[in-house]
Design an enzyme around this catalytic site. Structure first.
Site, short mmCIF file in Angstrom:
data_model
loop_
_atom_site.label_atom_id
_atom_site.label_comp_id
_atom_site.label_asym_id
_atom_site.label_seq_id
_atom_site.Cartn_x
_atom_site.Cartn_y
_atom_site.Cartn_z
N CYS A 20 -10.86 -7.89 6.41
CA CYS A 20 -10.37 -8.24 5.07
C CYS A 20 -9.96 -9.71 5.09
O CYS A 20 -10.34 -10.45 6.00
CB CYS A 20 -9.25 -7.31 4.62
SG CYS A 20 -7.77 -7.35 5.66
N ARG A 26 -5.48 -4.20 4.16
CA ARG A 26 -6.59 -3.25 4.11
C ARG A 26 -7.23 -2.97 5.47
O ARG A 26 -7.41 -1.80 5.84
CB ARG A 26 -7.67 -3.76 3.13
CG ARG A 26 -7.21 -3.77 1.70
CD ARG A 26 -8.14 -4.60 0.82
NE ARG A 26 -8.07 -6.02 1.15
CZ ARG A 26 -8.84 -6.96 0.65
NH1 ARG A 26 -9.79 -6.61 -0.21
NH2 ARG A 26 -8.68 -8.22 0.98
N ASP A 132 -7.76 -5.37 -3.24
CA ASP A 132 -6.72 -6.04 -2.48
C ASP A 132 -5.35 -5.67 -3.05
O ASP A 132 -5.07 -5.98 -4.21
CB ASP A 132 -6.94 -7.55 -2.58
CG ASP A 132 -5.99 -8.34 -1.71
OD1 ASP A 132 -5.09 -7.72 -1.10
OD2 ASP A 132 -6.15 -9.56 -1.65
P1 4NP Z 1 -5.56 -8.11 3.08
O1 4NP Z 1 -4.52 -8.56 1.93
O2 4NP Z 1 -6.73 -9.05 2.99
O3 4NP Z 1 -5.92 -6.71 2.70
O4 4NP Z 1 -4.81 -8.21 4.39
C1 4NP Z 1 -4.11 -9.88 1.76
C2 4NP Z 1 -3.07 -10.36 2.54
C3 4NP Z 1 -2.65 -11.66 2.37
C4 4NP Z 1 -3.27 -12.48 1.43
C5 4NP Z 1 -4.31 -11.99 0.66
C6 4NP Z 1 -4.72 -10.69 0.82
N1 4NP Z 1 -2.83 -13.81 1.26
O5 4NP Z 1 -3.38 -14.52 0.39
O6 4NP Z 1 -1.93 -14.27 2.01
#
Ligand code: 4NP
Length: 163
Positions: A20, A26, A132
């Site tokens: 991700c 995720r 997300d």
């Molecule tokens: P992930 O969620 O991709 O599912 O781990 C996110 C975690 C952090 C960020 C974006 C999505 N961020 O922009 O910091």
């Protein structure tokens, strides 16, 4: 976490990496969900996760991911890391959580063989994205786990026998 469930078949375990953006919501959840399903089935599989970004390097999974996981009896333990080109050699199947992750992986893939390792999760035969949940309320994380449990069960069915 680099989760392994050993079925004792003696075959080289299939290696799967979920990807991700941040590697805190995720993909570590997907890793833990698949590890539990594989262990329950006695399937030998090596599972890991990574992020396309460096935003959260070294961090534990998001609090809401850990809390919702433990509510379901799933320990989500991982240290966030960035996906690297070398991971195309280290894994047989690389599973992006959304189309942006997929695009980033395909840009990084050094060969056509590497590109062929990238496949989305599927539900009822259709490629799906895992929305997300970052910045959203805990309910979004419950929805995320519901979708991952369905799609990872399908992934196991799809890859069974191919490792
Ligand atoms: P992930 O969620 O991709 O599912 O781990 C996110 C975690 C952090 C960020 C974006 C999505 N961020 O922009 O910091």
């Amino acid at each position: 976490m680099d989760a392994s469930a050993t079925g004792g078949s003696g075959l080289k375990p299939l290696r799967i990496c979920f990807v991700c953006l941040g590697n805190i919501c995720r993909s570590p959840a997907a890793e833990a969900v698949l590890a539990r399903l594989a262990a329950a089935d006695g399937l030998e599989v090596t599972i890991d996760s990574a992020g396309t970004s460096r935003y959260h390097l070294g961090e534990s999974p998001h609090e809401h991911t850990r809390t919702e996981g433990s509510r379901r009896g799933i320990a989500v333990e991982h240290m966030a890391r960035q996906f690297a080109a070398a991971d195309f050699d280290a894994f047989d199947v690389i599973v992006p959580m959304d189309r942006a992750n997929r695009r980033d992986l395909l840009h990084l893939a050094p060969t056509e063989a590497a590109r062929r390792k990238v496949r989305m999760l599927r539900v009822e035969g259709e490629d799906i994205e895992v929305p997300d949940p970052w910045g959203l309320a805990p309910a979004a994380y419950a929805d995320m786990f519901d979708l991952l449990e369905t799609a990872c069960r399908q992934l196991l069915t799809d890859v069974r026998g191919s490792g």
